[in-house]
Design a protein around this motif. Structure first.
Motif, short mmCIF file in Angstrom:
data_model
loop_
_atom_site.label_atom_id
_atom_site.label_comp_id
_atom_site.label_asym_id
_atom_site.label_seq_id
_atom_site.Cartn_x
_atom_site.Cartn_y
_atom_site.Cartn_z
N TYR A 148 29.43 5.70 40.42
CA TYR A 148 30.83 5.20 40.93
C TYR A 148 31.01 4.59 39.06
CZ TYR A 148 31.38 5.70 45.16
OH TYR A 148 30.95 6.75 46.48
N HIS A 149 30.53 3.89 38.69
CA HIS A 149 30.17 2.69 37.10
C HIS A 149 30.75 3.98 35.97
CE1 HIS A 149 29.20 0.79 33.83
NE2 HIS A 149 29.12 1.54 33.35
N TYR A 150 30.71 5.45 36.37
CA TYR A 150 30.78 5.82 35.30
C TYR A 150 32.13 6.94 35.23
CZ TYR A 150 26.52 6.32 32.55
OH TYR A 150 25.25 5.96 31.97
N TYR A 151 32.05 7.20 37.07
CA TYR A 151 33.20 8.38 37.00
C TYR A 151 34.35 7.57 38.16
CZ TYR A 151 30.68 11.32 34.84
OH TYR A 151 29.44 11.81 34.16
N GLY A 152 33.84 6.50 37.81
CA GLY A 152 35.17 5.66 40.07
C GLY A 152 34.97 5.44 41.20
N SER A 153 34.75 7.38 40.99
CA SER A 153 35.43 7.98 42.64
C SER A 153 35.31 9.43 42.60
CB SER A 153 37.12 7.84 43.01
OG SER A 153 37.77 8.28 42.17
N LYS A 154 34.75 9.57 43.87
CA LYS A 154 34.20 11.03 44.02
C LYS A 154 35.31 11.85 43.53
CE LYS A 154 34.21 13.57 48.10
NZ LYS A 154 33.45 14.04 49.16
N GLU A 155 37.14 12.03 43.42
CA GLU A 155 37.46 12.37 42.89
C GLU A 155 37.10 12.57 41.72
OE1 GLU A 155 38.19 10.51 45.61
OE2 GLU A 155 38.18 11.97 46.82
N ALA A 156 37.03 11.65 40.95
CA ALA A 156 36.84 11.21 39.41
C ALA A 156 35.62 12.08 39.20
CB ALA A 156 37.34 9.46 38.51
N LEU A 157 34.95 11.93 39.27
CA LEU A 157 33.66 13.01 39.55
C LEU A 157 34.20 14.22 39.52
CD1 LEU A 157 31.15 13.00 38.83
CD2 LEU A 157 30.18 12.54 41.15
N TYR A 158 34.86 14.99 40.38
CA TYR A 158 35.06 15.91 40.79
C TYR A 158 36.29 16.93 39.21
CZ TYR A 158 38.22 20.22 42.08
OH TYR A 158 38.76 21.46 42.59
N VAL A 159 36.54 15.25 38.89
CA VAL A 159 38.39 15.94 38.07
C VAL A 159 37.15 16.12 35.98
CG1 VAL A 159 40.06 14.91 35.95
CG2 VAL A 159 39.97 14.78 38.37
N ALA A 160 36.03 14.85 36.35
CA ALA A 160 35.13 15.46 35.58
C ALA A 160 34.65 16.90 35.32
CB ALA A 160 34.36 14.56 35.31
N VAL A 161 34.44 17.16 36.20
CA VAL A 161 33.49 18.40 36.22
C VAL A 161 33.74 19.13 36.42
CG1 VAL A 161 32.52 19.88 38.22
CG2 VAL A 161 31.51 17.31 38.06
N LEU A 162 35.51 19.23 36.40
CA LEU A 162 36.54 21.03 36.61
C LEU A 162 36.86 20.27 34.97
CD1 LEU A 162 38.21 22.39 38.26
CD2 LEU A 162 40.03 20.12 38.24
N GLU A 163 36.97 19.87 34.58
CA GLU A 163 37.34 19.43 32.59
C GLU A 163 36.05 20.59 31.86
OE1 GLU A 163 38.59 16.12 30.86
OE2 GLU A 163 39.14 16.63 29.05
N ALA A 164 35.04 19.43 32.36
CA ALA A 164 33.40 20.24 31.56
C ALA A 164 33.45 21.72 31.99
CB ALA A 164 32.24 19.61 32.25
N SER A 165 33.85 22.25 32.87
CA SER A 165 34.06 23.41 33.25
C SER A 165 34.60 24.87 32.92
CB SER A 165 33.85 23.99 35.05
OG SER A 165 32.97 22.95 35.40
N TYR A 166 35.54 24.24 32.83
CA TYR A 166 37.01 24.54 32.39
C TYR A 166 36.22 24.64 30.21
CZ TYR A 166 40.96 25.91 34.57
OH TYR A 166 41.80 26.74 36.21
N ARG A 167 35.73 23.67 29.87
CA ARG A 167 35.97 23.67 28.26
C ARG A 167 34.41 24.68 28.12
NH1 ARG A 167 38.38 20.08 25.66
NH2 ARG A 167 39.24 18.35 26.34
N ASP A 168 33.39 24.87 29.24
CA ASP A 168 32.38 25.74 28.84
C ASP A 168 32.62 26.90 28.86
OD1 ASP A 168 30.83 23.77 28.85
OD2 ASP A 168 29.92 23.24 30.84
N PHE A 169 33.84 27.26 29.71
CA PHE A 169 34.57 28.64 30.55
C PHE A 169 35.29 28.49 29.00
CE2 PHE A 169 38.00 31.07 32.17
CZ PHE A 169 37.55 31.92 32.25
N VAL A 170 36.04 28.64 28.33
CA VAL A 170 37.21 28.94 27.31
C VAL A 170 36.09 28.42 25.91
CG1 VAL A 170 39.06 28.62 26.62
CG2 VAL A 170 39.17 28.53 29.11
#
Length: 217
Positions: free
Chosen positions: A48-70
């Motif tokens: 929670y310190h790094y990401y604030g919420s589960k939704e924000a953690l999911y957003v960070a995962v989504l962004e990292a995954s797209y970057r790794d994909f493209v």
């Protein structure tokens, strides 16, 4: 202390990796922060310190995954290889990206269920996809100028079409294996599917050969 930035980076990398696996397996609703924390070896408070919420953690995962994909895709040099070989390379690069990590398709499925609400909160759409479509447009326009490709090809529609020829075979590989009694998940099948996709897309884009002149009767 000198070690802290590196420790923080390692913690975030580990948390994102573990969280990604849980989001892929259980979706946004089913993934649990306490389980992610326990498996990652960090406290819920740190997440929670790094990401604030589960939704924000999911957003960070989504962004990292797209970057790794493209991001790992190699730039195709149209002027050096010509539009046909450039288009073939563009398709194969996309196929290689999805085959490196097919679980990205599970995240895309989850995000489509949410109508891309969380993807809109990332910067990946604006950062990664305009250059990708611009490269495809460059290939198409070069082919049109040289008379190799037919006129009027829309690069956005072309991207959707060529992606579907490969993504479907990867995302549905297990059900297709059962319904078609074929080794769809196998490397040999997917190799063939990529070549089929290349042939279909390039064949669609190519100008048809001129009709033979009629011989006098």
């Amino acid at each position: 202390m000198p070690g802290r930035p590196r420790d923080a980076a390692l913690a975030q990398e580990t948390i994102l990796r573990v969280a990604r696996a849980h989001f892929v397996a259980h979706g946004l609703a089913g993934a649990r922060i306490d389980v992610i924390a326990r498996e990652a070896g960090y406290s819920k408070a740190m997440i929670y310190h790094y990401y604030g919420s589960k939704e924000a953690l999911y957003v960070a995962v989504l962004e990292a995954s797209y970057r790794d994909f493209v991001a790992p895709r190699r730039q195709v040099r149209v002027a050096e290889v010509g539009p046909v070989r450039a288009l073939e390379a563009f398709i194969r690069e996309g196929a290689a990206s999805i085959r490196r990590d097919p679980s990205i398709l599970s995240l895309l499925g989850i995000e489509n269920l949410h109508e891309a609400a969380y993807l809109r909160r990332t910067g990946v759409a604006a950062a990664l996809y305009p250059p990708l479509i611009a490269q495809l447009r460059e290939i198409v326009e070069a082919g049109e100028r040289q008379g190799v490709f037919r006129a009027g090809i829309d690069p956005v529609h072309l991207y959707v079409s060529l992606s579907s020829l490969i993504f479907h075979a990867v995302s549905n590989r297990f059900t297709l294996a059962v319904t078609l009694s074929a080794d769809v998940p196998g490397a040999a099948f997917l190799d063939r599917q990529v070549e089929e996709a290349v042939a279909m897309v390039v064949g669609y884009c190519r100008n048809p050969p001129p009709a033979p002149a009629a011989t006098p009767g």
